[in-house]
Design a protein around this motif. Structure first.
Motif, short mmCIF file in Angstrom:
data_model
loop_
_atom_site.label_atom_id
_atom_site.label_comp_id
_atom_site.label_asym_id
_atom_site.label_seq_id
_atom_site.Cartn_x
_atom_site.Cartn_y
_atom_site.Cartn_z
N UNK A 45 0.86 -1.18 0.00
CA UNK A 45 0.00 0.00 0.00
C UNK A 45 0.90 1.23 0.00
N UNK A 46 0.66 2.16 -0.96
CA UNK A 46 1.50 3.35 -1.10
C UNK A 46 0.63 4.61 -1.15
N UNK A 47 1.06 5.60 -0.38
CA UNK A 47 0.43 6.93 -0.44
C UNK A 47 1.52 7.96 -0.20
N UNK A 48 1.83 8.74 -1.23
CA UNK A 48 2.93 9.68 -1.12
C UNK A 48 4.23 8.92 -0.85
N UNK A 49 5.02 9.36 0.12
CA UNK A 49 6.28 8.67 0.41
C UNK A 49 6.10 7.42 1.28
N UNK A 50 4.89 7.22 1.78
CA UNK A 50 4.69 6.12 2.73
C UNK A 50 4.39 4.79 2.03
N UNK A 51 5.05 3.75 2.48
CA UNK A 51 4.80 2.40 2.01
C UNK A 51 4.41 1.53 3.21
N UNK A 52 3.43 0.65 2.98
CA UNK A 52 3.07 -0.36 3.97
C UNK A 52 3.01 -1.70 3.25
N UNK A 53 3.98 -2.56 3.51
CA UNK A 53 3.89 -3.92 3.02
C UNK A 53 2.97 -4.69 3.95
N UNK A 264 -4.38 4.52 13.08
CA UNK A 264 -2.98 4.31 13.43
C UNK A 264 -2.14 4.06 12.18
N UNK A 265 -2.70 3.33 11.24
CA UNK A 265 -1.97 3.00 10.02
C UNK A 265 -1.78 4.24 9.14
N UNK A 266 -2.79 5.08 9.06
CA UNK A 266 -2.71 6.24 8.18
C UNK A 266 -1.94 7.40 8.79
N UNK A 267 -1.57 7.31 10.07
CA UNK A 267 -0.83 8.39 10.72
C UNK A 267 0.57 7.94 11.15
N UNK A 268 1.08 6.90 10.53
CA UNK A 268 2.40 6.40 10.88
C UNK A 268 3.48 7.45 10.62
N UNK A 269 4.45 7.52 11.51
CA UNK A 269 5.55 8.48 11.35
C UNK A 269 6.70 7.92 10.52
N UNK A 270 6.62 6.63 10.18
CA UNK A 270 7.66 5.99 9.37
C UNK A 270 7.19 5.89 7.91
N UNK A 271 8.12 5.98 7.00
CA UNK A 271 7.78 5.87 5.58
C UNK A 271 7.75 4.44 5.09
N UNK A 272 8.53 3.56 5.71
CA UNK A 272 8.62 2.17 5.24
C UNK A 272 8.18 1.23 6.37
N UNK A 273 6.99 0.68 6.21
CA UNK A 273 6.37 -0.11 7.26
C UNK A 273 6.05 -1.51 6.76
N UNK A 274 6.22 -2.48 7.62
CA UNK A 274 5.95 -3.88 7.28
C UNK A 274 4.90 -4.37 8.27
N UNK A 275 3.74 -4.77 7.75
CA UNK A 275 2.60 -5.10 8.60
C UNK A 275 2.27 -6.59 8.50
N UNK A 276 2.15 -7.24 9.64
CA UNK A 276 1.82 -8.66 9.70
C UNK A 276 0.62 -8.82 10.62
N UNK A 296 -6.93 6.67 -0.04
CA UNK A 296 -5.97 7.24 -0.97
C UNK A 296 -4.72 6.44 -1.21
N UNK A 297 -4.67 5.21 -0.75
CA UNK A 297 -3.49 4.37 -0.97
C UNK A 297 -3.64 3.60 -2.29
N UNK A 298 -2.54 3.46 -2.97
CA UNK A 298 -2.47 2.58 -4.13
C UNK A 298 -2.14 1.18 -3.63
N UNK A 299 -2.97 0.20 -4.00
CA UNK A 299 -2.81 -1.16 -3.50
C UNK A 299 -2.30 -2.05 -4.63
#
Length: 305
Positions: A45-53, A264-276, A296-299
């Protein structure tokens, strides 16, 4: 009773992880969508500089499940932050939490909470797993169900210590990464303790499923390893749950928790996040993938490379 509570404390903590595998993974899965993957279903999931795997977890396993697919491990190496459901490691608060949620009220026993047939079935199954009747007498039905389920999974040769979420928690500690916990252990336990009048249904459904664990758990893990959500759905589609129980589990343990996690996911302070998280949280109209897309995330489903 304190000895019994201590004895089954780990059963609760581990059992909550494993309950996500046996009873809840089916909720929210889409049986009509497949991907030609040869490894676990894996998303970005990507929105701007933020990534969530996002990796749907299977909460128990064996050591031969590792190493994981290279693309998963490569993505993990880029992560700054690990996101998991909750911290289920033993703590000083565990006994207090169990006392509050797992024990029946004073002067109340399990036999008073269950009909005769269900109580006898519970005693018979407990005996099969070397748990005697007095040891369970003062526990609430939901906790008895979790304890029996955990025993069955262990007897089948699987452990929460080899679960995917636990693997990444250990790896995060080794890398000294930040770990974001989406909820407290007490919040997670409270959802089960909130079953109310459906506790008997939950226990009955567990007893109906428990004989399938040894045979179907290996097939379930194989299906997870290959990203085969249709096969997972077919293995876990259980008719023993009452409609009321299914509705409670889907509404409160899936949809409500997803909604609580989203801010919590949409307000993360880190740009590269790994979610399990448990795989059942990812899919469907109320799943995390759809909620993130709506925000607004690209999936992207990451294909084998």
């Amino acid at each position: 009773m304190k000895k019994q509570l201590h004895r089954y404390g780990n059963a609760l903590i581990n059992g909550i992880k494993e309950m996500g595998l046996i009873s809840l993974l089916t909720l929210g899965l889409s049986p009509t969508t497949t991907f030609a993957t040869s490894y676990p279903d894996f998303w970005l999931a990507e929105r701007g500089p933020q990534k969530i795997w996002l990796l749907g977890s299977i909460h128990v396993g064996q050591d031969d499940m590792y190493p994981l697919a290279p693309i998963i491990l490569q993505s993990w190496q880029h992560a700054e932050n690990l996101i998991v459901e909750t911290d289920l490691s033993p703590s000083a608060d565990s006994s207090k939490i169990l006392t509050h949620y797992a024990l029946l009220p004073p002067h109340t026993t399990l036999v008073q909470r269950l009909n005769k047939a269900l109580y006898q079935k519970t005693v018979d199954v407990a005996s099969h797993y070397q748990l005697d009747e007095p040891s369970l007498a003062h526990f609430r039905p939901w906790f008895v169900a979790m304890t029996l389920q955990q025993q069955a999974i262990q007897q089948a040769g699987y452990q929460a210590s080899f679960g995917i979420d636990q693997y990444f928690i250990d790896q995060a500690h080794n890398r000294q990464l930040t770990i974001t916990y989406l909820e407290t252990p007490e919040q997670q336990i409270a959802y089960l303790a909130g079953l109310g009048d459906m506790e008997g249904d939950f226990l009955n459904a567990t007893l109906q499923q428990i004989d399938k664990v040894h045979e179907e758990l290996p097939m379930l893990i194989k299906a997870w390893e290959s990203g085969d959500r249709v096969k997972i759905q077919s293995l876990l589609d259980d008719e023993s749950d009452s409609p009321q129980l299914k509705q409670y589990l889907e509404q409160h343990l899936i949809q409500e928790r997803n909604q609580h996690w989203l801010p919590q996911m949409t307000s993360l302070s880190f740009n590269r996040n790994f979610m399990v998280v448990g795989a059942m949280h990812l899919y469907g109209e109320h799943g995390l993938l759809k909620l993130l897309e709506n925000n607004g995330y690209k999936i992207t489903n990451i294909q084998s490379r």
